[in-house]
Design an enzyme around this catalytic site. Structure first.
Site, PDB file in Angstrom:
ATOM      1  N   GLY A  71      33.167  21.153  -1.447  1.00  0.00           N
ATOM      2  CA  GLY A  71      34.092  20.199  -0.807  1.00  0.00           C
ATOM      3  C   GLY A  71      35.299  20.869  -0.172  1.00  0.00           C
ATOM      4  CB  CYS A 113      34.690  18.228   7.961  1.00  0.00           C
ATOM      5  SG  CYS A 113      35.717  18.404   9.412  1.00  0.00           S
ATOM      6  CB  SER A 145      32.605  30.541   6.045  1.00  0.00           C
ATOM      7  OG  SER A 145      33.716  29.842   5.549  1.00  0.00           O
TER       8      SER A 145
HETATM    9  C1  LIG Z   1      29.043  27.781  -2.370  1.00  0.00           C
HETATM   10  C2  LIG Z   1      29.065  27.692  -0.880  1.00  0.00           C
HETATM   11  C3  LIG Z   1      30.273  27.448  -0.219  1.00  0.00           C
HETATM   12  C4  LIG Z   1      30.306  27.359   1.178  1.00  0.00           C
HETATM   13  N1  LIG Z   1      31.505  27.149   1.801  1.00  0.00           N
HETATM   14  C5  LIG Z   1      31.533  27.110   3.168  1.00  0.00           C
HETATM   15  C6  LIG Z   1      32.773  26.978   3.850  1.00  0.00           C
HETATM   16  O1  LIG Z   1      33.846  26.927   3.252  1.00  0.00           O
HETATM   17  N2  LIG Z   1      32.737  26.925   5.208  1.00  0.00           N
HETATM   18  C7  LIG Z   1      31.566  27.019   5.931  1.00  0.00           C
HETATM   19  O2  LIG Z   1      31.608  26.982   7.175  1.00  0.00           O
HETATM   20  N3  LIG Z   1      30.378  27.168   5.293  1.00  0.00           N
HETATM   21  C8  LIG Z   1      30.347  27.217   3.952  1.00  0.00           C
HETATM   22  N4  LIG Z   1      29.150  27.408   3.324  1.00  0.00           N
HETATM   23  C9  LIG Z   1      27.921  27.556   4.131  1.00  0.00           C
HETATM   24  C10 LIG Z   1      27.593  29.030   4.379  1.00  0.00           C
HETATM   25  O3  LIG Z   1      28.630  29.669   5.068  1.00  0.00           O
HETATM   26  C11 LIG Z   1      26.266  29.179   5.180  1.00  0.00           C
HETATM   27  O4  LIG Z   1      26.428  28.558   6.438  1.00  0.00           O
HETATM   28  C12 LIG Z   1      25.075  28.559   4.480  1.00  0.00           C
HETATM   29  O5  LIG Z   1      25.172  28.721   3.080  1.00  0.00           O
HETATM   30  C13 LIG Z   1      23.743  29.135   4.975  1.00  0.00           C
HETATM   31  O6  LIG Z   1      23.624  30.518   4.724  1.00  0.00           O
HETATM   32  P1  LIG Z   1      22.940  31.115   3.378  1.00  0.00           P
HETATM   33  O7  LIG Z   1      21.638  30.389   3.214  1.00  0.00           O
HETATM   34  O8  LIG Z   1      22.794  32.576   3.616  1.00  0.00           O
HETATM   35  O9  LIG Z   1      23.882  30.821   2.270  1.00  0.00           O
HETATM   36  C14 LIG Z   1      29.096  27.508   1.926  1.00  0.00           C
HETATM   37  C15 LIG Z   1      27.893  27.753   1.253  1.00  0.00           C
HETATM   38  C16 LIG Z   1      27.863  27.860  -0.122  1.00  0.00           C
HETATM   39  C17 LIG Z   1      26.557  28.145  -0.801  1.00  0.00           C
END
Ligand SMILES: Cc1cc2nc3c(=O)[nH]c(=O)nc-3n(C[C@H](O)[C@H](O)[C@H](O)COP(=O)(O)O)c2cc1C
Length: 304
Positions: free
Chosen positions: A74, A133, A25
């Site tokens: 955020g 959150c 996400s």
């Molecule tokens: C730029 C960015 C925005 C994110 N926005 C959300 C979000 O809106 N909702 C959410 O549940 N996780 C959000 N995440 C977390 C990711 O979904 C994921 O759980 C986390 O980045 C770990 O996976 P990764 O290391 O492969 O990125 C965000 C991560 C990043 C880097």
């Protein structure tokens, strides 16, 4: 003609997946589908929406560290109505794979209101409940840090839907197994993990935080060992399937998560440096399982 075996098919609760890969996400825009076929993914997880629009945090809100990414977006989003009027019709017309809508609320009641409204809409296969959150009913503590609240929230949401109900766990807790069991007892059909860790970066030269929010979310390569350990720990604690993520860049990374207990994995930060990461992971897994004569289902949770 012999039946073609899909060695990569998997299941998340009520969802049958043609591929064990999803996108994390908030990290993936549908414009990537101009670059590769959707069939590489088993499901599409949308960016978290909230009841009302959110402007997000002021810049700078992204910083690349030595091993991973810091972000303080955020939960910037257009809100529930904006999503239903603009984003959802677009996703419905583009997506050929199941859509999992991520959402978050400021109270249990708000989570329930959002889900009830989404339940009226076509084209949604499941939900990912983002409990990271801060909880206004319990000032300062994130929903996802309190097992009693996670149980109560999941129980109420499960009463409202027959669709796939994924609860996304935060790593920023004392005992993830407790939270995982609470979500399972409440009626979650899948758990996803992990959301971002706490992180911070400071410019030694000026003493300034590199992100306006100072303490923010840490994702990517550096969090993989933490995510693997929490996946293993959670897999030991619950019977429902896990959609794991945290630093997955390569097909070998994905395999490690399957051995740790994940039924499917999401790719997030890796997509920023390589929009084709999901394709490479898919092709690598396909070749690995064919060469070894294995199926994904045969190795889930078999770490020795
Ligand atoms: C730029 C960015 C925005 C994110 N926005 C959300 C979000 O809106 N909702 C959410 O549940 N996780 C959000 N995440 C977390 C990711 O979904 C994921 O759980 C986390 O980045 C770990 O996976 P990764 O290391 O492969 O990125 C965000 C991560 C990043 C880097």
């Amino acid at each position: 003609m012999g039946r073609v075996v899909n060695r990569l098919s998997s299941k998340l609760g009520r969802l049958a997946l043609q591929s064990p890969l999803a996108v994390a996400s908030g990290t993936f825009g549908t414009e990537y589908f101009d670059l590769f076929p959707q069939s590489v993914l088993g499901a599409y997880v949308s960016k978290t929406i909230t009841l009302l629009p959110k402007a997000g945090n002021p810049p700078p809100r992204l910083y690349e560290t030595e091993a991973g990414l810091l972000n303080s977006i955020g939960l910037q989003n257009t809100g529930l109505i904006g999503f239903i009027e603009e984003e959802l019709p677009r996703l419905r017309s583009i997506l050929k794979i199941p859509l999992i809508v991520s959402f978050s609320g400021a109270s249990i009641d708000e989570f329930c209101r959002i889900l009830s409204v989404l339940e009226q809409e076509q084209g949604i296969s499941g939900y990912e409940v983002n409990v990271s959150c801060p909880n206004v009913e319990n000032e300062g503590i994130a929903f996802g840090a309190d097992p009693d609240i996670v149980f109560e929230l999941t129980r109420k949401l499960a009463e409202l839907t027959e669709k796939e109900l994924v609860v996304k766990l935060s790593p920023n807790v004392t005992d993830i197994a407790k939270i995982a069991r609470a979500a399972e007892a409440g009626g979650a059909t899948t758990l996803s993990l992990i959301n971002t860790l706490y992180g911070m970066a400071i410019d030694w030269n000026t003493g300034r935080s590199r992100i306006s929010q100072k303490v923010c979310g840490y994702s990517g390569m550096g969090i993989k060992p933490v995510a693997l350990a929490l996946t293993h720990k959670t897999a030991q604690a619950v019977k429902i399937p896990l959609l794991a993520m945290g630093g997955i860049h390569t097909w070998q990374d994905a395999l490690e998560f399957f051995y740790a207990g994940a039924a499917a994995v999401s790719i997030g930060t890796a997509l920023y440096s390589d929009p084709l990461a999901a394709v490479n992971v898919y092709q690598g897994l396909e070749a690995f399982f064919a060469e070894r004569g294995l199926t994904l289902n045969g190795i889930i949770g078999t770490v020795r």
